[in-house]
Write a protein that holds these residues in place. Structure first.
Motif, short mmCIF file in Angstrom:
data_model
loop_
_atom_site.label_atom_id
_atom_site.label_comp_id
_atom_site.label_asym_id
_atom_site.label_seq_id
_atom_site.Cartn_x
_atom_site.Cartn_y
_atom_site.Cartn_z
N ALA A 89 -28.51 20.83 -22.95
CA ALA A 89 -29.20 21.21 -24.18
C ALA A 89 -30.67 20.83 -24.13
O ALA A 89 -31.04 19.84 -23.50
CB ALA A 89 -28.53 20.54 -25.39
N GLY A 90 -31.51 21.63 -24.81
CA GLY A 90 -32.94 21.34 -24.87
C GLY A 90 -33.73 22.29 -23.99
O GLY A 90 -33.28 22.67 -22.90
N ARG A 91 -34.90 22.69 -24.47
CA ARG A 91 -35.68 23.71 -23.74
C ARG A 91 -36.12 23.24 -22.36
O ARG A 91 -35.98 23.97 -21.37
CB ARG A 91 -36.89 24.11 -24.58
CG ARG A 91 -36.51 24.74 -25.92
CD ARG A 91 -37.69 25.30 -26.67
NE ARG A 91 -37.25 25.85 -27.96
CZ ARG A 91 -38.04 26.53 -28.79
NH1 ARG A 91 -39.31 26.72 -28.48
NH2 ARG A 91 -37.57 26.99 -29.93
N GLU A 140 -23.21 26.90 -35.01
CA GLU A 140 -22.31 26.96 -33.85
C GLU A 140 -22.93 26.25 -32.65
O GLU A 140 -22.24 25.57 -31.88
CB GLU A 140 -22.01 28.42 -33.50
CG GLU A 140 -21.10 28.64 -32.31
CD GLU A 140 -19.66 28.23 -32.58
OE1 GLU A 140 -18.87 28.19 -31.63
OE2 GLU A 140 -19.35 27.94 -33.76
N LEU A 141 -24.25 26.38 -32.49
CA LEU A 141 -24.94 25.72 -31.39
C LEU A 141 -24.91 24.20 -31.57
O LEU A 141 -24.78 23.44 -30.60
CB LEU A 141 -26.38 26.22 -31.29
CG LEU A 141 -27.11 26.07 -29.95
CD1 LEU A 141 -26.28 26.65 -28.81
CD2 LEU A 141 -28.47 26.74 -30.00
N ASP A 142 -25.04 23.73 -32.81
CA ASP A 142 -24.92 22.29 -33.09
C ASP A 142 -23.54 21.78 -32.67
O ASP A 142 -23.41 20.69 -32.12
CB ASP A 142 -25.13 22.02 -34.58
CG ASP A 142 -26.58 22.26 -35.01
OD1 ASP A 142 -27.46 22.23 -34.13
OD2 ASP A 142 -26.81 22.48 -36.21
N GLY A 147 -24.12 18.00 -31.53
CA GLY A 147 -25.19 17.42 -32.34
C GLY A 147 -26.43 17.03 -31.56
O GLY A 147 -27.32 16.38 -32.11
N ALA A 148 -26.54 17.41 -30.29
CA ALA A 148 -27.73 17.07 -29.49
C ALA A 148 -28.93 17.89 -29.97
O ALA A 148 -28.80 18.91 -30.62
CB ALA A 148 -27.46 17.32 -28.01
N VAL A 149 -30.12 17.42 -29.61
CA VAL A 149 -31.35 18.14 -29.95
C VAL A 149 -31.49 19.30 -28.95
O VAL A 149 -32.02 19.13 -27.85
CB VAL A 149 -32.58 17.21 -29.89
CG1 VAL A 149 -33.84 17.97 -30.29
CG2 VAL A 149 -32.38 16.00 -30.79
N ALA A 154 -29.28 26.27 -24.93
CA ALA A 154 -28.25 25.47 -24.27
C ALA A 154 -27.62 26.28 -23.14
O ALA A 154 -27.60 27.52 -23.18
CB ALA A 154 -27.18 25.02 -25.26
N LEU A 155 -27.12 25.57 -22.13
CA LEU A 155 -26.45 26.19 -20.99
C LEU A 155 -25.05 25.62 -20.85
O LEU A 155 -24.82 24.44 -21.12
CB LEU A 155 -27.21 25.92 -19.68
CG LEU A 155 -28.62 26.46 -19.54
CD1 LEU A 155 -29.23 25.96 -18.23
CD2 LEU A 155 -28.64 27.98 -19.58
#
Length: 327
Positions: A89-91, A140-142, A147-149, A154-155
């Motif tokens: 997760a995270g850009r 849904e992504l959360d 709950g990650a930033v 996300a992959l």
């Protein structure tokens, strides 16, 4: 008409004097019962995410494994029991994972995401590699990222397919067998660095124990800089037993430790089939593993340095073995 016993519902059943019972038949009560947790989008047969994931699997070869993955061994203890898909997760993390060719099945993008250079690069790379890209609600992504930033990206990384330790006991393998075994290494960056060194100095594989050890995570893949695609990692249900099998097959077991009996420049077994065992930085080699070593080897260092990182120490030992074999 009155007294017509043929009319449906007019006949009382049994000896009861009461008429037909009027009610919901328990439907209202059952309707109040919970139906369990909502399944993931990929697990719902009619959901778009399910169809996209199935298409991605088909493009990968229909086996459900990562492209280019080594087939899992069928022997007992060959697969990590707790292996599961991993979410990155995270850009920044997503872009770095895609650049490092970490195997990915799906990329999730939040709806109405604020686009920047990282988002555009991630979308371009994923499209070029044929990775399924799913637009996902932020809620849904959360849930998917626990709950990650995630910053809207996300992959999903599939479970790694481990080899079996006996796969490295092969008389047809070119060159003198050289295997690295890890005892208590828990940092994925150390594992990735060791895999990279094994690839650089002609090693044949890495063995990790099933318990109290790091596994092949996305972080290990990134640190290996692509070497994880070429160097197999085997999973041992019992490292001590695996080392005993290597000895029976003609390997010499060398343990790396600060208080070794032999210094690395004096190593005479470098030209033999060997297994180099690296322990954790804090505890070193465990007692049973140390007892199964033919020699304990140390790396001479300046007194100003207390110890070397496990990944660096393994790289130095592999270089010395490769140098001696080239003479």
């Amino acid at each position: 008409m009155a007294g017509n016993s043929q009319r449906r519902g007019a006949v009382r059943k049994g000896a009861s004097k009461k008429g037909p019972q009027v009610g919901s038949g328990g439907q209202r009560r059952r309707g109040l019962e919970g139906k369990g947790p909502t399944p993931k989008a990929e697990e719902r047969p009619k959901h778009k995410a399910n169809r996209m994931a199935a298409a991605a699997e088909k493009r990968a070869g229909g086996s459900g494994s990562r492209p280019g993955a080594r087939p899992s061994a069928s022997r007992g203890g060959s697969r990590r029991g707790k292996a599961s898909s991993e979410i990155v997760a995270g850009r920044n993390s997503v872009v770095e994972a895609l650049r490092a060719d970490v195997p990915v099945t799906t990329m999730y993008v939040a709806g109405r995401i604020d686009s920047d250079d990282r988002v555009r690069e991630a979308l371009k790379t994923a499209t070029a590699k044929g990775i399924a890209v799913l637009e996902t609600p932020r809620g849904e992504l959360d849930r998917l990222t626990d709950g990650a930033v995630h910053q809207g990206l996300a992959l999903q990384v599939p479970p790694y397919e481990y080899a079996h330790p006996s796969d490295f006991i092969d008389p047809q393998t070119p060159g003198i067998p050289l295997v690295v075994a890890l005892d208590g290494i828990t940092d994925p960056r150390n594992l990735g660095a060791i895999i990279r060194s094994v690839a650089a100095f002609g090693g044949h594989g890495v063995v990790v124990p099933e318990r109290r050890s790091v596994g092949m995570t996305a972080s290990a893949w990134k640190t290996s800089a692509g070497a994880a695609a070429r160097v197999p990692v085997a999973l041992a249900s019992n490292l001590t037993r695996a080392l005993e099998e290597y000895r029976k097959a003609g390997f010499f077991i060398l343990g790396l430790d600060m208080e070794g009996d032999v210094q690395l420049p004096d190593l005479e077994l470098a030209t033999e089939p060997i297994v180099i065992v690296t322990g954790s930085e804090g505890k070193g080699l465990s007692r049973l593993v140390r007892e199964n070593c033919d020699q304990i080897v140390s790396i001479p260092m300046s007194s100003a340095v207390e110890s070397l990182n496990a990944g660096i120490a393994t790289g130095v030992a592999l270089y010395e073995v490769a140098r001696r074999r080239a003479i």
